[in-house]
Design an enzyme around this catalytic site. Structure first.
Site, PDB file in Angstrom:
ATOM      1  N   CYS A  60       0.767  -1.277   0.167  1.00  0.00           N
ATOM      2  CA  CYS A  60       0.629  -0.090  -0.231  1.00  0.00           C
ATOM      3  C   CYS A  60       0.970   1.411   0.234  1.00  0.00           C
ATOM      4  O   CYS A  60       1.330   1.531   0.703  1.00  0.00           O
ATOM      5  CB  CYS A  60      -0.718   0.175   1.185  1.00  0.00           C
TER       6      CYS A  60
ATOM      7  N   ARG B  26       6.245  -0.968  -4.458  1.00  0.00           N
ATOM      8  CA  ARG B  26       6.086  -1.253  -2.861  1.00  0.00           C
ATOM      9  C   ARG B  26       4.733  -2.710  -3.258  1.00  0.00           C
ATOM     10  O   ARG B  26       4.714  -3.482  -2.032  1.00  0.00           O
ATOM     11  CB  ARG B  26       5.090   0.142  -2.004  1.00  0.00           C
TER      12      ARG B  26
ATOM     13  N   TRP C 209      -2.742  -3.212  -1.729  1.00  0.00           N
ATOM     14  CA  TRP C 209      -3.005  -3.754  -2.268  1.00  0.00           C
ATOM     15  C   TRP C 209      -3.465  -5.438  -0.949  1.00  0.00           C
ATOM     16  O   TRP C 209      -4.027  -5.012   0.476  1.00  0.00           O
ATOM     17  CB  TRP C 209      -1.363  -4.194  -1.507  1.00  0.00           C
TER      18      TRP C 209
ATOM     19  N   ASN D 218      -2.861   2.399   5.175  1.00  0.00           N
ATOM     20  CA  ASN D 218      -1.900   0.731   4.983  1.00  0.00           C
ATOM     21  C   ASN D 218      -2.637   0.213   6.228  1.00  0.00           C
ATOM     22  O   ASN D 218      -1.720   1.126   6.907  1.00  0.00           O
ATOM     23  CB  ASN D 218      -0.738   1.609   4.620  1.00  0.00           C
ATOM     24  N   GLY D 219      -2.558  -1.196   6.484  1.00  0.00           N
ATOM     25  CA  GLY D 219      -2.862  -1.383   7.500  1.00  0.00           C
ATOM     26  C   GLY D 219      -3.890  -2.325   7.981  1.00  0.00           C
ATOM     27  O   GLY D 219      -4.545  -2.886   6.677  1.00  0.00           O
TER      28      GLY D 219
ATOM     29  N   GLU E 240      18.675 -18.422  -1.303  1.00  0.00           N
ATOM     30  CA  GLU E 240      18.600 -16.893  -2.372  1.00  0.00           C
ATOM     31  C   GLU E 240      18.457 -17.012  -3.713  1.00  0.00           C
ATOM     32  O   GLU E 240      17.314 -16.204  -4.387  1.00  0.00           O
ATOM     33  CB  GLU E 240      19.815 -16.332  -2.041  1.00  0.00           C
TER      34      GLU E 240
ATOM     35  N   LYS F  35      15.098 -15.863  -5.442  1.00  0.00           N
ATOM     36  CA  LYS F  35      14.810 -14.196  -7.017  1.00  0.00           C
ATOM     37  C   LYS F  35      13.708 -15.451  -8.047  1.00  0.00           C
ATOM     38  O   LYS F  35      13.061 -14.754  -8.838  1.00  0.00           O
ATOM     39  CB  LYS F  35      16.144 -14.323  -7.411  1.00  0.00           C
TER      40      LYS F  35
ATOM     41  N   GLU G  17      10.338 -15.588  -6.872  1.00  0.00           N
ATOM     42  CA  GLU G  17       9.715 -14.254  -7.176  1.00  0.00           C
ATOM     43  C   GLU G  17       9.335 -13.585  -7.594  1.00  0.00           C
ATOM     44  O   GLU G  17       8.222 -13.194  -8.796  1.00  0.00           O
ATOM     45  CB  GLU G  17      10.368 -13.434  -6.349  1.00  0.00           C
TER      46      GLU G  17
ATOM     47  N   HIS H 243      18.978 -37.536   0.825  1.00  0.00           N
ATOM     48  CA  HIS H 243      18.621 -38.051   1.857  1.00  0.00           C
ATOM     49  C   HIS H 243      16.960 -37.743   0.952  1.00  0.00           C
ATOM     50  O   HIS H 243      16.005 -37.274   1.906  1.00  0.00           O
ATOM     51  CB  HIS H 243      18.609 -37.466   2.976  1.00  0.00           C
TER      52      HIS H 243
ATOM     53  N   LYS I  84       6.431  -4.752  -1.781  1.00  0.00           N
ATOM     54  CA  LYS I  84       8.018  -4.613  -1.151  1.00  0.00           C
ATOM     55  C   LYS I  84       7.899  -4.316   0.268  1.00  0.00           C
ATOM     56  O   LYS I  84       9.289  -4.995   1.266  1.00  0.00           O
ATOM     57  CB  LYS I  84       8.950  -3.392  -2.277  1.00  0.00           C
TER      58      LYS I  84
END
Ligand code: G6P
Length: 614
Positions: free
Chosen positions: A2, A27, A75, A101-102, A484, A488, A491, A507, A609
């Protein structure tokens, strides 16, 4: 998550607000809207989807030119990403427009109460309850700022709220609890926004609002109070970066630009933090050395990429300080009742400094009397403000949702912290610390060397553009690098990608290996026990089962050559520092592959973000 902006001043508010929303697109959002006040009425336009949809709506139905407006990128949490659920929300009496926002946790109860008194709701959002409450207050004659305070006192949860009143064309009010809000201080104009990038084009002077504060903003005045109405203390600051840092500078994506900024970003993180003799000086760490000497456990808490940076840090910190170091995903931390005492040091990593899961974890840690050190990239954000000390990473703004320079600088800052603790506690000799510090200081040109040699990685992205699944293997600090690399790809390229400790492969995960599957392997430098040789065996294991092996190994490592379908050479660094060079090709592979697939690299689907909800 947001983006919020509000403006009061002589410019056309609609244009300022839209420009601000564009700067905060990174964001993450799925709908956008704007409201302005003109002629004693509110004028609102809002659309699901990207800001381009809102632009189209504004072309066919323009907003009047006025000097006051608010805008929002949403969002979705409560209610899907539809036009109706997009913000701003207008109270049913038409008095106020409000953005948020929240998450308002007691919204259901408020909604029921308001509906009971005849209020009709137009959306499924939690936000609308706040808009309706505010509308009722101002209609009853309460001053706008006092009305906002009264509303805030009734809300539970996390919120940044900004509102305008149809009857007050020169004024906006905003409030914050557990969610970010900064005020931009201009000359004869003022701004409020989720972050400074929204108004950096107009002013670099800002005020960070504290927890539970309300700000009353006109073009000439900014008045801050707490929720009870008492004058409140604020923290003015000047932004040290400029507009160009928040723009793409000729790159197709912010992410690609940020990958290339890494040598500079790491150098800036190290800058001024060591003496010519290689000893560390972390002046900003206002925790007495005696307390640092008394620490008997370190817990690193973080989310996403920052968590993986924490995993790298564990190896370095334990090796240099001999203090046991746990690494924990922040959202899991407080729910398992972690063992925390006064001699526990909690280190939190957060690029944005606003990640709600991480924030809640450090609050829990501080309640248990642990000392908290934040490693953060955003000046004055909530996490550093609520920590005992902070090491800023100085990476400059990171706009791409998938973190790159955020990761490398977090890793670099953790090395600094580890070496500093070793210095304070005497677990390493001064010359040993100086040797590592000098090597660390020499890494930026080596990262540049990697950036200058990425052609084979670009070629691999083309070769595997249609691939459905990619594996990443590593051991020791190469393991978080593998995680990581896989993150990437998930994402931004929406691929099934997994990172494994290479030794764990046999295993279970080795069953995933099939003919032609690309497997990246991060090979540690030679010389540390049998680590290198073990990884060479692991490469053979997957290759024997048909994998296409992409091997990242230090230059001069001839031993791996026979087992590499593609060999990417890394500059020579010692084992613990290798993530600084080994992560870079994996970032670029994901960036290039997502670009080839035609995806929005900077704003991947479903991601934000700055995740300001738990
Ligand atoms: C979000 C972002 C990730 C990031 C994580 C932690 O999930 O999409 O890229 O790694 O938050 O963010 P932080 O700002 O706390 O480092």
């Amino acid at each position: 998550m947001c983006g919020i902006i509000g403006y009061v001043g002589p410019r056309v508010a609609r244009d300022v607000v839209l420009a601000g929303l564009r700067r905060m697109e990174y964001r993450g959002y799925d709908s956008a809207g704007v409201a302005v006040v003109s002629g004693g009425a509110l004028h609102v336009r809002k659309k699901a989807g990207k800001i381009a949809n809102l632009d189209t709506a504004l072309e066919s139905d323009p907003l009047p030119d006025t000097g006051i407006g608010i805008g929002h990128t949403r969002w979705a949490t409560h209610g899907g990403p539809t036009d109706g659920n997009a913000h701003p929300h207008v109270s049913c009496n038409g008095r106020v427009a409000l953005i948020h926002n929240g998450i308002i946790e007691n919204f259901a109860q408020l909604r029921e109460e308001l509906q009971g008194s005849g209020i009709t709701f137009a959306s499924q959002t939690d936000t609308e309850a706040a808009a309706q409450l505010l509308g009722l207050e101002v209609a009853a004659g309460t001053d706008l700022a006092e009305a906002m305070r009264r509303v805030c006192r009734r809300l539970e949860g996390a919120f940044t709220l900004v509102a305008v009143d149809a009857a007050e064309p020169d004024r906006l009010v905003a409030a914050r609890r557990n969610s970010p809000l900064v005020v931009g201080v201009g000359e004869g104009e003022n701004f409020v926004a989720s972050d400074v990038s929204a108004f950096i084009e107009f002013t670099r002077f800002a005020i960070e609002l504290g927890q539970d504060q309300v700000v009353d903003v006109t073009a000439e005045a900014i008045t801050v109070t707490d929720f009870a109405g008492a004058p409140a203390q604020t923290h003015p600051f000047e932004v040290t970066w400029d507009l160009s840092a928040a723009e793409k500078s000729g790159y197709d994506w912010f992410m690609r630009k940020e990958i290339y900024e890494q040598p500079r970003a790491v150098a800036d993180t190290l800058l001024g933090r060591f003496n010519p003799d290689g000893s560390l000086k972390l002046d900003e760490l206002h925790i007495p050395e005696e307390e640092l000497r008394g620490i008997d456990k370190i817990i690193i808490v973080a989310c996403g990429t920052a968590y993986y940076a924490g995993l790298v840090a564990k190896y370095a910190i334990e090796h240099w300080t001999r203090i046991a170091c746990e690494v924990e995903i922040a959202s899991e931390f407080r729910y398992r009742d972690p063992i925390i005492t006064r001699t526990t040091l909690v280190v939190t990593l957060s690029q944005s400094g606003e990640t709600a899961d991480t924030l809640m974890a450090i609050r829990h840690a501080r309640e248990q009397h642990a000392k908290v050190i934040a490693i953060c990239n955003t000046n004055g954000a909530t996490i550093p403000r609520e920590s005992d000390a902070v090491i800023y990473t100085h990476a400059g703004p990171e706009i791409g949702v998938a973190s790159t320079k955020g990761f490398l600088t977090q890793v670099a800052a953790c090395y600094l912290l580890g070496l500093y603790l070793a210095q304070v506690r005497g677990t390493k000799f001064g010359d040993e610390i100086a040797a590592v510090m000098n090597e660390l200081a020499a890494t930026p040109p080596l990262i540049q060397q990697v950036l200058d040699s990425l052609d084979p990685i670009i070629a691999l992205a083309h070769q595997f553009a249609e691939q459905r699944s990619v594996l990443f293997l590593g051991r020791h600090v190469g393991y978080p690098v593998a995680l990581e690399g896989a993150l990437k790809l998930k994402e931004i390229a929406y691929l099934h990608a997994e990172g494994f400790p290479a030794g764990e492969l046999k295993h279970g995960p080795i069953a995933l290996v099939e003919e032609g599957i690309p497997v990246f392997v991060v090979v540690p430098p030679q010389g540390r026990d049998q680590l290198h040789d073990k990884v060479v065996s692991n490469i053979q294991e997957v290759r024997a089962r048909g994998a296409f092996t992409i091997v990242l190994a230090e230059e001069g490592d001839t031993e791996v050559e026979p087992y590499a379908d593609v060999l990417f050479t890394l500059p020579r660094v010692s084992t613990l520092l290798q993530p600084l060079v080994a992560t870079v090709p994996l970032q670029m592979f994901a960036c290039e592959l997502a670009t080839l697939k035609g995806y929005d690299v900077d704003q991947p689907r479903n991601l934000a973000k700055s995740v300001t909800v738990e």
